[in-house]
Enzyme design. Structure first.
Site, PDB file in Angstrom:
ATOM      1  N   GLY A  93     -14.354   3.690  -4.319  1.00  0.00           N
ATOM      2  CA  GLY A  93     -14.722   3.970  -2.936  1.00  0.00           C
ATOM      3  C   GLY A  93     -14.413   5.391  -2.495  1.00  0.00           C
ATOM      4  O   GLY A  93     -15.020   5.889  -1.546  1.00  0.00           O
ATOM      5  N   GLU A 125       1.786  -0.099  -4.747  1.00  0.00           N
ATOM      6  CA  GLU A 125       0.925   1.026  -5.094  1.00  0.00           C
ATOM      7  C   GLU A 125       1.784   2.256  -4.901  1.00  0.00           C
ATOM      8  O   GLU A 125       2.300   2.490  -3.808  1.00  0.00           O
ATOM      9  CB  GLU A 125      -0.304   1.101  -4.180  1.00  0.00           C
ATOM     10  CG  GLU A 125      -1.211   2.266  -4.584  1.00  0.00           C
ATOM     11  CD  GLU A 125      -2.096   2.790  -3.458  1.00  0.00           C
ATOM     12  OE1 GLU A 125      -3.063   3.478  -3.766  1.00  0.00           O
ATOM     13  OE2 GLU A 125      -1.808   2.507  -2.274  1.00  0.00           O
ATOM     14  N   ASP A 145      -1.892   4.486 -11.922  1.00  0.00           N
ATOM     15  CA  ASP A 145      -3.162   5.202 -11.893  1.00  0.00           C
ATOM     16  C   ASP A 145      -3.390   5.993 -13.179  1.00  0.00           C
ATOM     17  O   ASP A 145      -4.532   6.275 -13.532  1.00  0.00           O
ATOM     18  CB  ASP A 145      -3.216   6.138 -10.676  1.00  0.00           C
ATOM     19  CG  ASP A 145      -3.596   5.390  -9.399  1.00  0.00           C
ATOM     20  OD1 ASP A 145      -3.962   4.197  -9.504  1.00  0.00           O
ATOM     21  OD2 ASP A 145      -3.523   5.992  -8.320  1.00  0.00           O
ATOM     22  N   ASP A 161       0.821  -1.207   0.000  1.00  0.00           N
ATOM     23  CA  ASP A 161       0.000   0.000   0.000  1.00  0.00           C
ATOM     24  C   ASP A 161       0.858   1.262   0.000  1.00  0.00           C
ATOM     25  O   ASP A 161       1.810   1.376   0.789  1.00  0.00           O
ATOM     26  CB  ASP A 161      -0.904  -0.024   1.246  1.00  0.00           C
ATOM     27  CG  ASP A 161      -1.865   1.140   1.297  1.00  0.00           C
ATOM     28  OD1 ASP A 161      -2.729   1.215   0.404  1.00  0.00           O
ATOM     29  OD2 ASP A 161      -1.745   1.968   2.212  1.00  0.00           O
TER      30      ASP A 161
END
Lengths: 587, 587
Positions: free
Chosen positions: B386, B287, B312, B250
């Site tokens: 989300g 990420e 992304d 993460d």
């Protein structure tokens, strides 16, 4: 695109003025298409007939991309559709090289029958031994009925004597079912001395000076785009049509390529693309005499991006430490410090003077970053045995303790271990140089050349086997009955214990060079190898020695006679002659 | 060594003066050992009692290396022996990242029951879909009963609400039996807002400025050797004890590390060593918001040696091309040329000015050498859905043709596609931000902060769901009954056709950037993507358009209504609105 599939009955002959397709008893004119490729002038009716090409009236010659040569390399080709086989390996997701143990085998001598199918009966033996990959000596079509495989002339055909392409598919499929990957040995640096009709088709070879084994391949001259593609398509053929998991590239130092992108890098890129498409690891391993880390350096670091390469330095260091032979290329490896350097830095010759070559040789590996498994090591292999005058294995001269030491160094070093078929039980059978050239003159020249070479080195010509004699081939077959002897069974157990210990103690497989430490004593001839939390203590000497090593609980040990450990002291251990102890390392 | 196993009931508390082991109703003094580690002063009788540590009289606190928190993150820990499970995956040789399709799932909302065991019933669905890896949102112990997972505070414990560590072992084992690898999402850049007792034990956190989510981890200050080891041992725990095949790291841009060897490189080295030991590929995927190729550059080229990283930019380019949203970080992606750049060069921001950041951003990928699969791409993921005000998916606003276009770009781009659970049938259920903090004040602050944030961005606060409401969690669960609708079934078929086409046409998976070509028209809003021998023609527009693309036989096509192909011309093709055609590419 990743892989090009050629239409059947198309052939490249850029300088030909007329090409005919010979199909059974008939022949059909062909038309020159683009880029020197010829296609049949009219539709060809598919048939089971054998075929070939007549070039400017000469021939017919076998297809350079022939899949089968049922009547030998000089005769017509036969079509084979690799997509017809129904594979059973859909659950096979491949096997990575890192951490693997390789087993090198020659199909013709691995079993008495010498075929793919007969080899399958021995897969359980390999699984029990703890093998991950079988590495198969070249199976392409060669001249005669038996051969090491390096006299191949039709790179796309699978030798009929082993079972042909259909037999090979069954073999790979069965290996996968047993959990074994397959690495195929392939030769792109030369063609065999008989049956090479490629020059009749086009400029596959260079006119310039060749290498040890014949003319060099045209990798950077005029028309070499298509010659390179001939090699690259062959690489992809093995991996895709035959589900092979990796290739061992013979003698890449003999690939003369001046292009900005070396053939090996192009190969690595194409294979990486195929690997993603088929979703399984595909490995390329070079046999290289260059000691050049560039080969196994990732492309992003301006390397060629191969997965691994053989390291003969490891072999030489282990061989000399055990046999004390110091002739020829063994000379520089006399002290145990040579073995210590190999174990800690990979290459012995890493910019050092090579007395055998009369020049400095090699370049240092970046031991901070490169994983040690990129070096494939062996204490014996087909070349190191077969290129000896009598093809004698280590087992012919060493005692059980010494063989156990050889096994330990190979399997506990952090490199990728490769065993040569039979070494796991100390096979007594030789593995000799054999050929079966049907042409009497070629056969005579091959035999005489071989024997004369060893005579020059001081050997009695009568002890050097005649490669053309059938008995030389037959004598080289493994004798599986040897497994019934006590010594063989004991050594085999040792190999199994070592491969099991690799799985139980990850530190033995740790590929970080920094995880290895070595101490040697040149006079007493012992070596202490630290691999993370594991200590390997070896006595090469014929006397017992007390070795200053702080070790804890014993994991494994082996001596030629009696107990390996003769005494334990505060910070030392007394080892029997020719003994090895693997134990917990105490800092 | 590769992996260190700590003795039970040992704990690191370098600055404590007294540490007690609390075990059930009793407590035992501990003794300070070396390097700030404490061990029980006398033998501890093993029992099923829960345990914790009292530090200088405070506590007891849960074990920083707790494997189970049966009563929540504030209570005592429970021991769990991961070696007791009898694995059935001995034939599993792992799965490589290159060529794979990933499926991102959140255990709590993937099924109505929200557990590991209930997820297993859906594995057939994933296999039929053509998935290679499931990627599981963090499963470590978090505050409350349900959570996305990023509020984790006990990194070694598996959330009891999902089934605890034993349930997780069953889950991974069953995935392997189904031929699926498991990637676990792990968080090392911050700790959740409640239940973090690490500061009571030692200097795990820095005093300096933190990141978006809390204090930074102490990676380079005093005592950081042990803090780094806390992370590295956790990495190896998942891969070794739970047989996980890869980790998704993460927000690595929030790992502040000034050391000469970055934590990520150290992680890659350790994981590579374990990979060799366990003889299966182990993947690390970051990420990262850095657009820095260093992360996925091999160590030999002075990179960190991770296997992949999220991109992304791909998401933003696809999202904007389909939705025409251009607020916030979407601004720079307005023209279709942004998507074209992403498809051909990986990063859009590769040293270009980022208007959202107000500075230049990123660095170019070496497209000559880096395989494109190192970028993991998605048209939707947990964050991109989300973190929207109402957690609406693309399916809430786009029509079937547009969803099919999103799927096509993701699965045919050469990057590693990652699907978010439910997107394969265009799930209509939202995926919203939800928490279940039991502390009223924390719950209130979390909810109010969230709603206020969107209010500032112009949203009506009444439409933003309250993360603390149970209904927000319940609404986010997939509704598998949706699969009965015609549109859902049609989209699901399209996804299956795309994954099947990846296997039938290797060029769709070709990871060489050079195998991709793109043309766009900004006015008519179409895009032609060439992937080797395959052409992908996309009409983003609401009008039909005649697109100058020479294509051959159709492989697949999809339009919102009627036929995708409205007409074929000499060197052009007329596509319906919101339609995609995949066909043979004609040069």
């Amino acid at each position: 695109m990743i892989r090009r599939h050629r239409e059947p009955f198309t052939v490249w002959a850029p300088n030909a003025e007329r090409v005919e397709l010979v199909l059974g008893d008939s022949s059909a004119e062909m038309t020159r298409g683009t880029d020197g490729w010829w296609v049949p002038a009219s539709d060809v009716v598919a048939s089971d007939s054998d075929y070939g090409y007549r070039i400017d009236g000469a021939g017919p010659f076998p297809d350079p991309r022939s899949r089968r040569q049922p009547n030998g390399v000089h005769e017509l080709s036969r079509t084979f559709d690799p997509t017809e086989y129904r594979w059973n390996d859909s659950a096979w997701s491949g096997r990575q090289l890192g951490g693997a143990v390789i087993y090198e085998m020659h199909i013709g001598t691995f079993t008495p029958e010498g075929t793919f199918d007969s080899a399958l009966a021995k897969l359980d033996h390999l699984v029990d031994l703890g093998i991950d990959f079988v590495e198969v000596l070249p199976v392409n079509a060669f001249n005669g009925t038996h051969n090491w495989g390096y006299d191949g002339v039709l790179w796309y055909a699978v030798s009929e004597s082993y079972g042909g392409p259909a037999g090979y598919q069954r073999f790979v499929d069965a290996c996968h079912a047993a959990g074994l990957g397959v690495i195929q040995d392939v030769v792109y640096n030369h063609l065999g001395p008989s049956g090479n009709y490629l020059p009749n088709f086009g400029p596959y070879l260079t006119d310039g000076p060749g290498n040890t084994w014949g003319s060099s391949i045209n990798l950077d001259g005029e028309h070499s785009d298509t010659v390179r593609e001939y090699i690259l398509e062959n690489v992809l053929m093995w991996l895709d049509d035959y589900h092979v998991d990796g290739l061992r590239l013979d003698a890449v130092h003999a690939l003369v390529d001046s292009r900005a992108t070396h053939l090996l890098e192009e190969m690595a890129t194409r294979v990486a693309a195929l690997s993603a498409a088929v979703r399984r690891p595909l490995s390329l391993i070079a046999e290289s005499d260059l000691n050049d880390p560039t080969l196994i350096t990732p492309r992003e670091a301006n390397g060629y991006g191969l997965d691994g390469q053989w390291s003969d330095d490891f072999h030489h260091a282990v061989h000399v430490a055990l046999t004390r032979e110091t002739t020829g290329y063994y000379a520089d490896f006399e002290p145990l410090s040579a073995l210590a350097k190999v174990l800690t830095r990979g290459f012995f010759h890493d910019g050092t003077f090579s007395s055998f070559r009369g020049r400095t040789h090699g370049r240092a590996i970046d031991t901070q970053r490169m994983p040690s498994w990129r070096l494939v090591v062996a204490n014996q292999n087909h070349d190191q045995i077969g290129n000896r005058a009598t093809g004698d294995r280590l087992g012919a001269t060493l005692d059980p303790g010494q063989l156990a030491i050889a096994a330990t160094l190979t399997l506990a070093s952090g490199f990728t271990p490769m065993l040569f078929m039979g070494e796991e039980w100390g096979a007594k059978t030789p593995w000799q140089f054999f050929t079966s050239h049907p042409e009497p003159e070629l056969g005579k020249a091959t035999a005489e050349g071989r024997i004369a070479e060893f005579e020059r080195m001081g050997w009695d010509p009568n002890v050097v086997p005649d490669p053309q004699e059938l008995s030389t081939f037959e004598n080289s077959k493994l004798d599986w009955n040897e497994l019934e002897s006590v010594d063989s069974a004991r050594l085999l157990d040792w190999y199994k214990e070592l491969t099991a210990l690799r799985r139980a103690r990850p530190d033995l497989v740790d590929p970080r060079f920094g995880a290895t430490g070595v101490e040697v004593d040149e006079d007493e001839r012992w070596l202490v190898l630290r691999r993370g939390s594991v200590a390997v203590v070896i006595n090469f000497d014929e006397e017992e020695h007390t070795i200053p090593a702080r070790v804890g609980g014993e994991l494994l040990s082996f001596a030629s006679d009696g107990d390996a450990v003769r005494g334990r002291h505060d910070s030392a251990i007394t080892l029997a002659p020719h003994a090895v102890l693997i134990a917990e390392f105490l800092a």
